[in-house]
Scaffold this motif. Structure first.
Motif, PDB file in Angstrom:
ATOM      1  N   CYS A   1       0.863  -1.191   0.000  1.00 46.66           N
ATOM      2  CA  CYS A   1       0.000   0.000   0.000  1.00 46.66           C
ATOM      3  C   CYS A   1       0.895   1.234   0.000  1.00 46.66           C
ATOM      4  CB  CYS A   1      -0.911   0.020   1.217  1.00 46.66           C
ATOM      5  SG  CYS A   1      -1.818  -1.490   1.547  1.00 46.66           S
ATOM      6  N   PRO A   2       1.578   1.520  -1.082  1.00 44.76           N
ATOM      7  CA  PRO A   2       2.566   2.603  -1.085  1.00 44.76           C
ATOM      8  C   PRO A   2       1.981   3.987  -0.843  1.00 44.76           C
ATOM      9  CG  PRO A   2       2.157   1.822  -3.321  1.00 44.76           C
ATOM     10  CD  PRO A   2       1.484   0.857  -2.401  1.00 44.76           C
ATOM     11  N   MET A   3       0.664   4.164  -1.097  1.00 45.20           N
ATOM     12  CA  MET A   3       0.038   5.474  -0.922  1.00 45.20           C
ATOM     13  C   MET A   3      -0.787   5.561   0.358  1.00 45.20           C
ATOM     14  SD  MET A   3       1.182   6.984  -3.543  1.00 45.20           S
ATOM     15  CE  MET A   3       0.249   8.502  -3.504  1.00 45.20           C
ATOM     16  N   LEU A   4      -0.721   4.531   1.203  1.00 46.85           N
ATOM     17  CA  LEU A   4      -1.537   4.505   2.410  1.00 46.85           C
ATOM     18  C   LEU A   4      -1.219   5.705   3.296  1.00 46.85           C
ATOM     19  CD1 LEU A   4      -3.686   2.789   3.852  1.00 46.85           C
ATOM     20  CD2 LEU A   4      -1.822   1.691   5.118  1.00 46.85           C
ATOM     21  N   LYS A   5      -2.264   6.461   3.616  1.00 45.67           N
ATOM     22  CA  LYS A   5      -2.098   7.671   4.418  1.00 45.67           C
ATOM     23  C   LYS A   5      -2.717   7.521   5.799  1.00 45.67           C
ATOM     24  CE  LYS A   5      -2.580  12.699   3.959  1.00 45.67           C
ATOM     25  NZ  LYS A   5      -3.060  13.798   3.076  1.00 45.67           N
ATOM     26  N   ARG A   6      -3.791   6.729   5.883  1.00 48.04           N
ATOM     27  CA  ARG A   6      -4.489   6.583   7.155  1.00 48.04           C
ATOM     28  C   ARG A   6      -4.875   5.125   7.370  1.00 48.04           C
ATOM     29  NH1 ARG A   6     -10.027   9.812   8.996  1.00 48.04           N
ATOM     30  NH2 ARG A   6     -10.118   8.970  11.117  1.00 48.04           N
ATOM     31  N   LEU A   7      -4.406   4.539   8.463  1.00 45.02           N
ATOM     32  CA  LEU A   7      -4.722   3.162   8.837  1.00 45.02           C
ATOM     33  C   LEU A   7      -5.306   3.178  10.238  1.00 45.02           C
ATOM     34  CD1 LEU A   7      -4.602   0.066   8.651  1.00 45.02           C
ATOM     35  CD2 LEU A   7      -2.207   0.199   9.385  1.00 45.02           C
ATOM     36  N   THR A   8      -6.595   2.844  10.366  1.00 45.54           N
ATOM     37  CA  THR A   8      -7.231   2.853  11.679  1.00 45.54           C
ATOM     38  C   THR A   8      -7.903   1.520  11.931  1.00 45.54           C
ATOM     39  OG1 THR A   8      -9.387   3.708  10.951  1.00 45.54           O
ATOM     40  CG2 THR A   8      -7.678   5.317  11.434  1.00 45.54           C
ATOM     41  N   THR A   9      -7.708   1.001  13.129  1.00 38.02           N
ATOM     42  CA  THR A   9      -8.339  -0.241  13.547  1.00 38.02           C
ATOM     43  C   THR A   9      -8.869  -0.058  14.950  1.00 38.02           C
ATOM     44  OG1 THR A   9      -6.238  -1.100  14.392  1.00 38.02           O
ATOM     45  CG2 THR A   9      -6.833  -1.675  12.131  1.00 38.02           C
ATOM     46  N   SER A  10      -9.987  -0.701  15.236  1.00 45.27           N
ATOM     47  CA  SER A  10     -10.575  -0.639  16.568  1.00 45.27           C
ATOM     48  C   SER A  10     -11.267  -1.960  16.823  1.00 45.27           C
ATOM     49  CB  SER A  10     -11.582   0.512  16.659  1.00 45.27           C
ATOM     50  OG  SER A  10     -12.199   0.532  17.928  1.00 45.27           O
ATOM     51  N   TRP A  11     -10.924  -2.601  17.956  1.00 48.39           N
ATOM     52  CA  TRP A  11     -11.423  -3.943  18.226  1.00 48.39           C
ATOM     53  C   TRP A  11     -12.094  -4.009  19.580  1.00 48.39           C
ATOM     54  CZ3 TRP A  11     -10.425  -6.381  13.829  1.00 48.39           C
ATOM     55  CH2 TRP A  11      -9.321  -5.962  13.087  1.00 48.39           C
ATOM     56  N   PRO A  12     -13.118  -4.882  19.719  1.00 47.93           N
ATOM     57  CA  PRO A  12     -13.654  -5.161  21.052  1.00 47.93           C
ATOM     58  C   PRO A  12     -12.571  -5.799  21.913  1.00 47.93           C
ATOM     59  CG  PRO A  12     -15.092  -6.040  19.331  1.00 47.93           C
ATOM     60  CD  PRO A  12     -13.828  -5.613  18.670  1.00 47.93           C
ATOM     61  N   THR A  13     -12.702  -5.657  23.220  1.00 48.60           N
ATOM     62  CA  THR A  13     -11.673  -6.151  24.130  1.00 48.60           C
ATOM     63  C   THR A  13     -11.418  -7.644  23.964  1.00 48.60           C
ATOM     64  OG1 THR A  13     -12.323  -4.466  25.718  1.00 48.60           O
ATOM     65  CG2 THR A  13     -11.013  -6.287  26.550  1.00 48.60           C
TER      66      THR A  13
ATOM     67  N   ILE B   1       6.396   3.397   4.696  1.00 45.29           N
ATOM     68  CA  ILE B   1       5.349   3.887   3.806  1.00 45.29           C
ATOM     69  C   ILE B   1       5.372   5.406   3.925  1.00 45.29           C
ATOM     70  CG2 ILE B   1       2.897   3.839   3.241  1.00 45.29           C
ATOM     71  CD1 ILE B   1       2.698   1.153   4.591  1.00 45.29           C
ATOM     72  N   PRO B   2       5.973   6.095   2.985  1.00 45.52           N
ATOM     73  CA  PRO B   2       6.225   7.533   3.163  1.00 45.52           C
ATOM     74  C   PRO B   2       4.967   8.377   3.291  1.00 45.52           C
ATOM     75  CG  PRO B   2       6.719   6.844   0.916  1.00 45.52           C
ATOM     76  CD  PRO B   2       6.492   5.595   1.702  1.00 45.52           C
ATOM     77  N   GLN B   3       3.822   7.896   2.756  1.00 42.60           N
ATOM     78  CA  GLN B   3       2.592   8.678   2.812  1.00 42.60           C
ATOM     79  C   GLN B   3       1.807   8.457   4.101  1.00 42.60           C
ATOM     80  OE1 GLN B   3       1.999  10.846   0.370  1.00 42.60           O
ATOM     81  NE2 GLN B   3       3.815  10.144  -0.721  1.00 42.60           N
ATOM     82  N   LEU B   4       2.165   7.437   4.873  1.00 42.74           N
ATOM     83  CA  LEU B   4       1.383   7.082   6.054  1.00 42.74           C
ATOM     84  C   LEU B   4       1.506   8.161   7.125  1.00 42.74           C
ATOM     85  CD1 LEU B   4      -0.430   4.873   7.223  1.00 42.74           C
ATOM     86  CD2 LEU B   4       1.609   3.838   8.240  1.00 42.74           C
TER      87      LEU B   4
END
Length: 528
Positions: A186-198, A217-220
């Motif tokens: 994902c060379p252009m990935l700028k935003r990676l968000t994850t949210s999990w139940p406990t 990843i330079p764009q992250l």
């Protein structure tokens, strides 16, 4: 949805289709859809209780001859699927090489709990243009499904060359991104968000599957991490400069036996500007336990953020102390938001980091009895916006610490907007005998503060303030103290009138001050 066969030109110019509240539908597009909806670019499907599949590809493929199958390309760019409780398939069969969805740019799937997998593998290999993928509150076990023809020994490469936003939220059944050997770029990935139940049965580790070890990843710029992710990073499993471009970091569900956050973890985020912590159980930001010289070297390597958000950090009574390394991280802090932090009683200990603070929001902190003490309030001289709401134990915003003789004047020279909302036990903004000056204040909202008797006990100056917003409307204001006192005299029982043509209203959720009118056809039925 479509009556038998449609003429190939029936919807040949249709570019956008939205389907809502069609509870009898079992599918959206039958086998002949590509020939009819040649130019369809946007699809949104919402609240269809019986829908089981969106695209019937199996019959579609059978009806195409080999030459046609190799060149059929959908122009679909955006797909949004929301609240479809029985949805089992978006695409009911892997189209292989026959049908291409290579033009997809955005996919957003939310609250589809019967959905087990999202993309067939042949489609996922062809997502060169995909820019945004959001999967939220679904029953998916894998994002990309594996075909029977794929070998377990063959590593699959997924090239998402334009993907800039990837969000995986509340997926309790997720086992893996893809069940076979694979690699993701994902060379252009700028935003990676994850949210999990406990208690999620999470697939290994988010970071290890979605970020390449040893590569940058330079764009992250935006990433969210869990406690397990942080453990992997602090153990040195990733290059130390992998996160050097990150500007926004969210830490979610940090539920560990340890009650402190290892501050040295933040050294990897040298350009960090915004930090958000959600659903964490730590009691404090850890102090440094090495020698003084080593501490000085380590602290200078920490980033200096501009915005901090603490949400649901339940065990922390005080934010941080002046000798904490976190004081260095927040030395340039401009925005602080604290919400649902049930143990926080005051922000005074962290006030040494408030010299540059311009925005302060505090909401639903049950145990907070005061915002800050009078001697520390001078640190808020750059504050422009102050909002406080839902803090049921708060009795005053600025509490006296007995220094009236030496600190008799408190000036908020930049404050322009003040909001006090639903503070049931608030008696006064400041009960000490101080002179309060607000030379820039021109907007004040005081609503649902029934116990508030006055604004302050000392002298008060608000030269620019002309009106106050209340739950009863706007009041002209030449003297803020007098206005608050008048509101208190008028009583706190403000009646909100709800007019309904039927009685389908959950009365138990309404507040005592609410008057309810049922089956009203005209206003005379209410005002009698």
């Amino acid at each position: 949805m479509w009556y038998k066969q449609l003429c190939s030109k029936s919807f040949s110019n249709l570019k956008e289709l939205e389907v809502k509240h069609c509870d009898s539908l079992l599918n959206i597009f039958p086998h002949f859809f590509l020939g009819v909806f040649q130019r369809l670019e946007i699809l949104r499907v919402t609240d269809c209780a019986s829908l089981e599949e969106v695209f019937q590809l199996q019959l579609q493929i059978q009806m195409l001859d080999i030459e046609e199958a190799c060149i059929v390309t959908s122009k679909l760019r955006q797909v949004g699927l929301f609240r479809l409780p029985k949805l089992k398939h978006v695409w009911n069969k892997d189209p292989n090489e026959n049908i291409s969805f290579e033009n997809l740019r955005e996919v957003h799937v939310q609250e589809c709990w019967s959905l087990k997998t999202l993309f067939p593998i042949s489609m996922a290999k062809d997502f060169q243009q995909l820019e945004s993928l959001i999967v939220d509150s679904c029953g998916v076990e894998e994002i990309v499904s594996k075909s029977f023809e794929e070998s377990d020994q063959h590593e699959m490469l997924f090239e998402f060359n334009q993907l800039s936003f990837l969000a995986l939220w509340t997926l309790p059944n997720l086992v893996c991104f893809y069940p076979g050997m694979h690699n993701i770029t994902c060379p252009m990935l700028k935003r990676l968000t994850t949210s999990w139940p406990t208690k999620t049965k999470m697939f290994g580790n988010v970071v290890s599957q979605l970020l390449p070890v040893g590569k940058i990843i330079p764009q992250l710029e935006h990433i969210s991490l869990t406690a397990d992710d942080i453990a992997m990073i602090t153990d040195g499993q990733f290059a130390i400069d992998l996160f050097s471009h990150i500007k926004v970091l969210q830490i979610t569900e940090y539920i560990k036996d340890s009650v402190v956050v290892p501050f040295h973890f933040f050294r990897r985020f040298s350009n960090l500007q915004k930090l958000k912590m959600v659903g964490c159980n730590f009691k404090e930001f850890s102090p440094y336990e090495g020698d003084v010289g080593e501490e000085r070297d380590v602290v200078t390597m920490l980033p200096r953020i501009k915005k901090l958000t603490l949400q649901g950090v339940d065990n922390m009574e005080h934010l941080w102390k002046q000798d904490s390394p976190f004081h260095h991280i927040c030395a340039n802090l401009e925005t602080l938001k604290v919400s649902e932090c049930d143990s926080v009683i005051s922000l005074s200990c962290a006030s040494s980091s408030f010299q540059n603070l311009t925005t302060l929001d505090v909401w639903n902190c049950k145990e907070m009895v005061e915002l800050i003490t009078s001697s520390k309030a001078q640190c808020l001289e750059q504050l422009v916006t102050l909002k406080i709401g839902g803090c049921e134990m708060m009795r005053e915003v600025i509490a006296s610490d007995g220094d009236e003789a030496t600190h008799h004047e408190i000036i908020f020279k930049e404050l322009k907007y003040l909001e006090l909302y639903d503070l049931q036990n608030l008696k006064s903004f400041c009960s000490g005998n101080y002179t309060l000056k607000f030379p820039s204040l021109d907007e004040v909202d005081v609503s649902f503060c029934p116990a508030m008797e006055n604004f302050c006990n000392g002298a008060l100056s608000t030269p620019k303030l002309q009106e106050v917003e209340t739950e009863r409307g706007v009041r002209r204001c030449w003297d803020l103290n007098a206005t608050i006192e008048q509101l208190n005299k008028e009583g706190t029982e403000f009646t909100e009138i709800y007019i309904h043509v039927n009685s389908n209203l959950n009365v138990s959720r309404l507040k005592k001050r609410t008057k309810i009118a049922y089956n009203c056809t005209k206003l005379d039925d209410v005002i009698r």
